[in-house]
Design a protein around this motif. Structure first.
Motif, PDB file in Angstrom:
ATOM      1  N   THR A  35       0.809  -1.213   0.000  1.00  0.00           N
ATOM      2  CA  THR A  35       0.000   0.000   0.000  1.00  0.00           C
ATOM      3  C   THR A  35       0.841   1.262   0.000  1.00  0.00           C
ATOM      4  O   THR A  35       0.330   2.346  -0.261  1.00  0.00           O
ATOM      5  N   GLY A  36       2.108   1.146   0.335  1.00  0.00           N
ATOM      6  CA  GLY A  36       2.928   2.319   0.585  1.00  0.00           C
ATOM      7  C   GLY A  36       2.597   2.857   1.969  1.00  0.00           C
ATOM      8  O   GLY A  36       1.573   2.513   2.575  1.00  0.00           O
ATOM      9  N   TRP A  37       3.477   3.687   2.495  1.00  0.00           N
ATOM     10  CA  TRP A  37       3.265   4.272   3.818  1.00  0.00           C
ATOM     11  C   TRP A  37       2.158   5.316   3.739  1.00  0.00           C
ATOM     12  O   TRP A  37       2.121   6.109   2.802  1.00  0.00           O
ATOM     13  N   HIS A  38       1.263   5.302   4.713  1.00  0.00           N
ATOM     14  CA  HIS A  38       0.126   6.218   4.716  1.00  0.00           C
ATOM     15  C   HIS A  38      -0.519   6.244   6.095  1.00  0.00           C
ATOM     16  O   HIS A  38      -0.174   5.451   6.966  1.00  0.00           O
ATOM     17  N   TYR A  39      -1.457   7.158   6.259  1.00  0.00           N
ATOM     18  CA  TYR A  39      -2.339   7.149   7.425  1.00  0.00           C
ATOM     19  C   TYR A  39      -3.742   7.482   6.936  1.00  0.00           C
ATOM     20  O   TYR A  39      -3.938   7.885   5.793  1.00  0.00           O
ATOM     21  N   HIS A  40      -4.714   7.302   7.815  1.00  0.00           N
ATOM     22  CA  HIS A  40      -6.113   7.551   7.474  1.00  0.00           C
ATOM     23  C   HIS A  40      -6.659   8.698   8.320  1.00  0.00           C
ATOM     24  O   HIS A  40      -6.465   8.717   9.535  1.00  0.00           O
ATOM     25  N   PRO A  41      -7.364   9.656   7.705  1.00  0.00           N
ATOM     26  CA  PRO A  41      -7.985  10.745   8.472  1.00  0.00           C
ATOM     27  C   PRO A  41      -9.128  10.269   9.366  1.00  0.00           C
ATOM     28  O   PRO A  41      -9.494  10.952  10.319  1.00  0.00           O
ATOM     29  N   GLY A  42      -9.694   9.114   9.064  1.00  0.00           N
ATOM     30  CA  GLY A  42     -10.761   8.526   9.875  1.00  0.00           C
ATOM     31  C   GLY A  42     -10.481   7.050  10.099  1.00  0.00           C
ATOM     32  O   GLY A  42      -9.679   6.447   9.396  1.00  0.00           O
ATOM     33  N   SER A  55     -13.947  -0.475   5.352  1.00  0.00           N
ATOM     34  CA  SER A  55     -15.001   0.496   5.609  1.00  0.00           C
ATOM     35  C   SER A  55     -14.349   1.716   6.258  1.00  0.00           C
ATOM     36  O   SER A  55     -13.837   1.639   7.376  1.00  0.00           O
ATOM     37  N   TYR A  56     -14.356   2.841   5.521  1.00  0.00           N
ATOM     38  CA  TYR A  56     -13.683   4.068   5.939  1.00  0.00           C
ATOM     39  C   TYR A  56     -14.678   5.036   6.576  1.00  0.00           C
ATOM     40  O   TYR A  56     -15.724   5.309   6.003  1.00  0.00           O
ATOM     41  N   ALA A  57     -14.293   5.591   7.710  1.00  0.00           N
ATOM     42  CA  ALA A  57     -15.086   6.627   8.359  1.00  0.00           C
ATOM     43  C   ALA A  57     -14.336   7.956   8.217  1.00  0.00           C
ATOM     44  O   ALA A  57     -14.068   8.634   9.204  1.00  0.00           O
ATOM     45  N   ALA A  58     -13.979   8.309   7.006  1.00  0.00           N
ATOM     46  CA  ALA A  58     -13.233   9.549   6.762  1.00  0.00           C
ATOM     47  C   ALA A  58     -14.144  10.754   6.946  1.00  0.00           C
ATOM     48  O   ALA A  58     -15.300  10.737   6.524  1.00  0.00           O
ATOM     49  N   PRO A  59     -13.627  11.800   7.576  1.00  0.00           N
ATOM     50  CA  PRO A  59     -14.423  13.024   7.706  1.00  0.00           C
ATOM     51  C   PRO A  59     -14.788  13.592   6.333  1.00  0.00           C
ATOM     52  O   PRO A  59     -14.036  13.427   5.361  1.00  0.00           O
ATOM     53  N   LEU A  65      -9.465   9.209   1.779  1.00  0.00           N
ATOM     54  CA  LEU A  65      -9.530   7.966   2.552  1.00  0.00           C
ATOM     55  C   LEU A  65      -8.181   7.626   3.165  1.00  0.00           C
ATOM     56  O   LEU A  65      -8.111   7.033   4.239  1.00  0.00           O
ATOM     57  N   ALA A  66      -7.095   7.990   2.465  1.00  0.00           N
ATOM     58  CA  ALA A  66      -5.736   7.733   2.953  1.00  0.00           C
ATOM     59  C   ALA A  66      -4.842   8.885   2.521  1.00  0.00           C
ATOM     60  O   ALA A  66      -5.067   9.501   1.474  1.00  0.00           O
ATOM     61  N   VAL A  67      -3.821   9.157   3.332  1.00  0.00           N
ATOM     62  CA  VAL A  67      -2.858  10.213   3.042  1.00  0.00           C
ATOM     63  C   VAL A  67      -1.482   9.576   2.936  1.00  0.00           C
ATOM     64  O   VAL A  67      -0.961   9.039   3.924  1.00  0.00           O
ATOM     65  N   PRO A  68      -0.866   9.579   1.742  1.00  0.00           N
ATOM     66  CA  PRO A  68       0.471   8.992   1.598  1.00  0.00           C
ATOM     67  C   PRO A  68       1.513   9.826   2.341  1.00  0.00           C
ATOM     68  O   PRO A  68       1.402  11.051   2.419  1.00  0.00           O
ATOM     69  N   VAL A  69       2.507   9.135   2.894  1.00  0.00           N
ATOM     70  CA  VAL A  69       3.599   9.800   3.603  1.00  0.00           C
ATOM     71  C   VAL A  69       4.910   9.138   3.208  1.00  0.00           C
ATOM     72  O   VAL A  69       4.924   7.992   2.750  1.00  0.00           O
ATOM     73  N   PRO A  70       6.035   9.842   3.386  1.00  0.00           N
ATOM     74  CA  PRO A  70       7.335   9.227   3.102  1.00  0.00           C
ATOM     75  C   PRO A  70       7.599   8.049   4.042  1.00  0.00           C
ATOM     76  O   PRO A  70       7.097   8.019   5.170  1.00  0.00           O
TER      77      PRO A  70
END
Length: 102
Positions: free
Chosen positions: A15-22, A76-80, A85-90
């Protein structure tokens, strides 16, 4: 309203490195998902298991398919509202110097 999607990771994919806002609730339908978490832990989830990915940039992670069969997930994403849905990061610096697992 949550956004639900099916994700398929072929063998060797990630998936690559990331985080989820929700928060994200995931069920592994097939294969074996290997996640590396923000604190360096590796967690393996197999077909029939579920997992939760907590929200926020403190919960950076990646998922990989280190097996020979496709990994199929229902997420199932609970994004604001208005957020991705996901934010890529280094890749974290500690991960680049860590020994490969698998």
């Amino acid at each position: 309203m949550p956004h639900v999607q099916t994700i398929t990771l072929p063998p060797g994919a990630g998936t690559g490195w990331h985080y989820h806002p929700g928060r994200v609730d995931v069920v592994v339908l097939s294969g074996t998902l290997t996640r590396t978490l923000h604190d360096g832990r590796t967690v393996v989830s197999r077909a029939g298991e579920s997992l939760v990915e907590e929200a926020g940039p403190r919960h950076v992670h990646q998922g990989r398919n280190l097996g020979t069969d496709p990994v199929v997930l229902i997420a199932s994403y609970a994004a604001p509202q208005g957020r991705p849905l996901a934010v890529p990061v280094p890749e974290p610096a500690w991960s680049r110097s860590a020994p490969a697992d698998g």
